[in-house]
Design a protein around this motif. Structure first.
Motif, mmCIF file in Angstrom:
data_model
loop_
_atom_site.group_PDB
_atom_site.id
_atom_site.type_symbol
_atom_site.label_atom_id
_atom_site.label_comp_id
_atom_site.label_asym_id
_atom_site.label_seq_id
_atom_site.Cartn_x
_atom_site.Cartn_y
_atom_site.Cartn_z
ATOM 1 N N THR A 242 0.826 -1.207 0.000
ATOM 2 C CA THR A 242 0.000 0.000 0.000
ATOM 3 C C THR A 242 0.864 1.264 0.000
ATOM 4 N N ASP A 245 0.472 4.847 5.107
ATOM 5 C CA ASP A 245 -0.706 5.026 5.956
ATOM 6 C C ASP A 245 -0.396 6.169 6.926
ATOM 7 N N GLU A 273 4.823 -3.974 7.978
ATOM 8 C CA GLU A 273 5.109 -2.614 7.540
ATOM 9 C C GLU A 273 6.056 -2.616 6.340
ATOM 10 N N GLY A 277 3.863 2.125 4.752
ATOM 11 C CA GLY A 277 2.623 1.471 4.334
ATOM 12 C C GLY A 277 2.587 0.038 4.835
ATOM 13 N N TRP A 278 1.763 -0.759 4.180
ATOM 14 C CA TRP A 278 1.584 -2.141 4.612
ATOM 15 C C TRP A 278 1.764 -3.097 3.436
ATOM 16 N N SER A 324 -7.058 1.998 9.996
ATOM 17 C CA SER A 324 -6.400 3.154 9.369
ATOM 18 C C SER A 324 -5.994 2.880 7.928
ATOM 19 N N SER A 325 -6.017 1.618 7.504
ATOM 20 C CA SER A 325 -5.605 1.283 6.136
ATOM 21 C C SER A 325 -6.736 1.451 5.127
ATOM 22 N N GLU A 326 -7.938 1.800 5.592
ATOM 23 C CA GLU A 326 -9.097 1.797 4.699
ATOM 24 C C GLU A 326 -8.939 2.760 3.527
ATOM 25 N N HIS A 327 -8.363 3.909 3.739
ATOM 26 C CA HIS A 327 -8.296 4.918 2.683
ATOM 27 C C HIS A 327 -6.906 5.037 2.061
ATOM 28 N N VAL A 328 -6.102 4.014 2.273
ATOM 29 C CA VAL A 328 -4.746 4.025 1.713
ATOM 30 C C VAL A 328 -4.767 3.348 0.347
#
Length: 833
Positions: A242, A245, A273, A277-278, A324-328
């Motif tokens: 991703t 974040d 990580e 990001g992830w 917190s990753s929803e909008h990444v």
């Protein structure tokens, strides 16, 4: 370029470089050939995770060695392998998942792997970005994490060179030829052409005493060149990276540590990580096998198209777990081939039918396993055996019945099962039924719930006759499952009336010829039986440990029938044949060996009423006496007739009751089954599966190959002194004596929990210190408590010794009992009638 070496390693991924490193460090002249660049296979796109978690004792040791070894590489080589020791947090949404972790905890404890259990509150306090309100807890390994696959591979390659190894790139092996004393390996120089790598004109022939293949995705090509089968076929594995974040970026800016590798096993993914990001790596349903027959020459460090729809469920569950990753947004994606095997364990050890050819193939967790594989395989090659039993990884655990289609479908299933609960009583469904005994349909109609052993369908227990197709799937548990009461009643039947077991899956070999007696006398450690009698005996390794257990029936002066474990047919056949070749090459007379496993069905009938049942159908001039002690004593074999079926009957019972094994032409199995069932009904006979049999054999302290018996213990350590004839010479004798007694096999009765039994993975403790481990476990109907077998320190092996066994993270009282605690004088086995 060298043209003669002691060891040639083919394949320059993480596994191959580790093997070259450890062989060179052991002092062997070693060369590695790589067809492209080092790391060009699956290594380059691997996520580099180093999970210590594994339910296999051997694989846990391999992973632990890797994690420890990688931490030393920079000091030795000056190259940083990029090891981020951030830990590994394995979360659980259900109590059953926590039960899995508690069972794993037993394996980890016996292998010396440190771990902790965390509550949801403790997780949230440490890592507030993780949602924990629906978690039961987690297992935490603080000592592992992730590593840079390319960097660790290059570090091992440099270490290999420092120890004297040679590494040659852009050389493809095209043929292998065994000359009788060494391998002639022909290799072709690969050249760049239009972005592809193609064979050039330059060729070289290398002679090597030993060859190791670590060819990864190219395993099917290797199999063809060697003329063998290797069930290592890649499956697509995709992961996504991703964009940063913001919540994670702020977390790290505040001075907080990097998150551990997060695993939500119930959601089937890992996350770690990556530059703010992830990385999400799912193990989803529907991932296809690739390269079933060959890797295209155009496929180098390439990837497949991403299939986001296939991983949508896992992606959404990541957002649930890390809100917190929803909008990444997505920054990158990878979908590459990762090799698998049908059971998920790699293929490590001698190749079937070949001399000095070693396989290291089928690594689904290749970075994690690379270091330990190199270490233990080098031990096998340079010292004769590894310090741990590597049989569970042996390439010969799959026989010649295995096809490409079978491997591909099972490997896809294995990928999907990475995060599915790993019950000890797990039976996976793909490619079944395949190998079935003639009475499969009859048994299924009577409620049989089957397990799979070496491809054979074998009843584990008999459940409800009207059970749905998926009954056994929902009957599994880490505690006492729905099948438990059925197994209890089956075990009681053998102790009280009689039971009938289909043991057709047993491995069976005929050994005959003018040299048969001399060969078997050298091959096994016990005295050979007289004609018409049987003996239990063991074939040892050169290191003096147990290689195989055999029941030997002697029909004539040089005519023998060998019975061994059903799971190890190809494994046993390979060792028998290679040792017979050695025997004849050293002047021994001719010996011929035939695998007759599929020619004979086997029914085992046991229990106080078993003689009466057989008397109903036996045909003899004096049927009342044919099964008597006088005419058919214990540990003898006779050819009898049951109705119209000729039977090679062996008076032995793995359950410790009066009984016989009825070896018969497999085409007459249905006929014999239909004779036995009505005869048995008159005398209270029940149909019995493998699970009850396993409990009963522990009440007799009968050791089993693959649990109590293996290549890490001698027969003397296993407590089998009475089966070792020290007056004769046999393979491994001196090594066995030189080894001494490092641990002793004991039987223990356990005052355990009300809802669970040991599985044979548990730690044994004394005064709070781990002093051994169980290798088998279950329930004793004779004593009304849990039972187990395992190894402890020799000074704690005396009868009456009080110990503890850790189950479900609690310590339970246990006591060492005499060998064969049930009927120690064998009076019930010998009873006349």
């Amino acid at each position: 370029m060298k043209t003669h070496v002691r060891a040639l390693v083919v394949g320059g991924g993480a596994v191959g470089c580790s093997i070259a490193y450890h062989l060179a460090k052991a002092g062997w002249d070693t060369m590695l050939l790589e067809r492209d660049e080092l790391t060009a296979g699956s290594t380059w796109h691997a996520a580099g995770l180093l999970p210590l978690f594994n339910m296999s004792y051997a694989t846990t040791h391999i992973h632990k060695y890797s994690v420890d070894f990688y931490k030393t590489l920079e000091a030795e080589t000056g190259l940083n392998p990029g090891f981020a020791v951030v830990g590994n947090l394995r979360m659980a949404q259900t109590q059953e998942r926590m039960d899995e972790y508690m069972l794993y905890s037993s394996v980890a404890e016996t292998a010396g792997v440190y771990h902790e259990f965390l509550t949801p509150k403790e997780i949230k306090e440490r890592w507030p970005l993780v949602r924990t309100d629906d978690l039961k807890g987690a297992l935490f390994h603080p000592q592992d994490g992730y590593i840079n696959p390319a960097d660790v591979t290059q570090a091992m390659a440099k270490g290999a060179r420092m120890h004297g190894a040679t590494i040659e790139r852009k050389w493809q092996v095209d043929s292998y030829e065994w000359t009788g004393s060494e391998w002639r390996v022909t290799a072709t120089k690969m050249v760049e052409k239009g972005g592809n790598l193609v064979p050039g004109d330059e060729k070289v022939v290398i002679t090597a005493e030993h060859v190791v293949t670590a060819t990864g995705n190219h395993a099917q090509r290797t199999a063809r060149l060697l003329g063998i089968k290797i069930p290592a076929i890649p499956v697509e594995h995709q992961y996504i990276v991703t964009e940063p974040d913001p919540a994670l970026v702020e977390w790290r800016k505040a001075g907080n540590p990097e998150h551990p590798v997060l695993r939500d096993a119930d959601a089937k993914w890992y996350v770690r990580e990556e530059r703010g990001g992830w990385i999400l790596g799912p193990y989803e349903r529907g991932a296809p096998a690739r390269f079933l027959y060959d890797v295209p020459e155009s496929f180098r460090a390439d990837l497949f198209p991403l299939d986001l729809e296939r991983i949508e469920e896992e992606y959404m569950s990541m957002i649930h777990r890390i809100p917190s990753s929803e909008h990444v947004g997505l920054k990158d994606d990878f979908n590459g081939p990762i090799c698998y095997t049908p059971d998920g364990n790699p293929l490590v050890g001698p190749a079937p039918g070949l001399r000095n050819m070693w396989l290291a193939e089928g690594f689904s967790f290749g970075i994690t396993a690379a270091g330990g594989t190199g270490y233990y395989l080098a031990q096998m090659m340079t010292e004769g055996e590894a310090e741990i039993d590597m049989a569970s990884l042996d390439p010969k655990r799959y026989g010649s019945w295995m096809t490409t289609e079978y491997a591909a479908r099972k490997n896809e299933e294995c990928y999907e099962h990475v995060y599915i609960l790993h019950h000890p009583d797990e039976e996976r469904e793909a490619c079944r039924p395949l190998r079935t005994a003639p009475n499969y349909d009859r048994q299924k109609a009577l409620g049989a719930q089957f397990g799979q052993v070496n491809g054979w369908e074998r009843p584990n227990y008999y459940g409800p006759k009207d059970a749905p197709e998926d009954y056994d799937h929902y009957a599994r548990s880490f505690r006492r499952a729905k099948w438990w009461p059925f197994a209890v009643e089956e075990a009681k039947a053998i102790r009280e009336t009689a039971g009938l077991i289909d043991a057709t899956a047993f491995t069976k070999h005929v050994v005959r010829g003018p040299g048969a007696t001399a060969f078997l006398d050298w091959f096994t450690c016990n005295a050979l039986p007289k004609i018409g009698r049987i003996n239990l005996t063991y074939a040892l390794t050169d290191a003096g440990t147990v290689r195989t257990e055999y029941t030997i029936v002697r029909w004539g002066e040089n005519d023998y029938y060998l019975v061994s474990a059903g799971a190890w047919t190809a494994y046993d056949a390979d060792y028998l044949r290679k040792r017979a070749e050695d025997f004849m090459a050293n002047g021994g007379a001719y010996v011929e060996i035939h695998d007759v496993t599929s020619q004979y069905g086997v029914f085992a009938i046991a229990g106080p009423n078993s003689r009466a049942i057989l008397n109903e159908i036996v045909k003899d001039a004096d049927p009342a006496t044919v099964l008597s002690n006088k005419r058919f004593p214990w540990l003898s074999a006779r050819r009898i007739e049951l109705g119209m079926c000729p039977v090679n009957a062996i008076r032995v019972a793995y359950t410790g009751e009066l009984g016989w094994e009825l070896h018969h032409p497999i085409e007459m199995s249905r006929y014999l089954w239909d004779l036995l069932l009505p005869a048995g009904e008159k005398h209270g006979m029940k149909l019995v599966g493998a699970r009850a049999q396993n409990w009963l054999r522990q009440e007799k302290s009968y050791r089993a190959f693959g649990t109590e018996l293996g290549r890490d213990a001698t027969p003397l350590e296993a407590g089998l002194d009475r089966f070792v004839d020290l007056k004769k010479d046999f393979i491994g004798k001196q090594a066995m004596l030189d080894t001494g007694i490092r641990a002793k096999c004991v039987t223990v009765l356990i005052d355990g929990p009300d809802d669970a039994d040991p599985w044979g993975k548990e730690a044994i403790l004394h005064d709070g210190e781990m002093v051994g481990r169980l290798t088998s476990g279950g329930w004793s109907v004779a004593f009304g408590k849990q039972i187990g077998m395992g190894y402890v320190r020799p000074d704690l092996a005396e009868v009456g010794q009080k110990l503890k066994v850790r189950m479900l993270r609690q310590e339970w009282d246990a006591e060492v009992v005499e060998d064969s605690p049930y009927d120690p004088k064998n009076e019930r086995i010998r009873v006349d009638g």
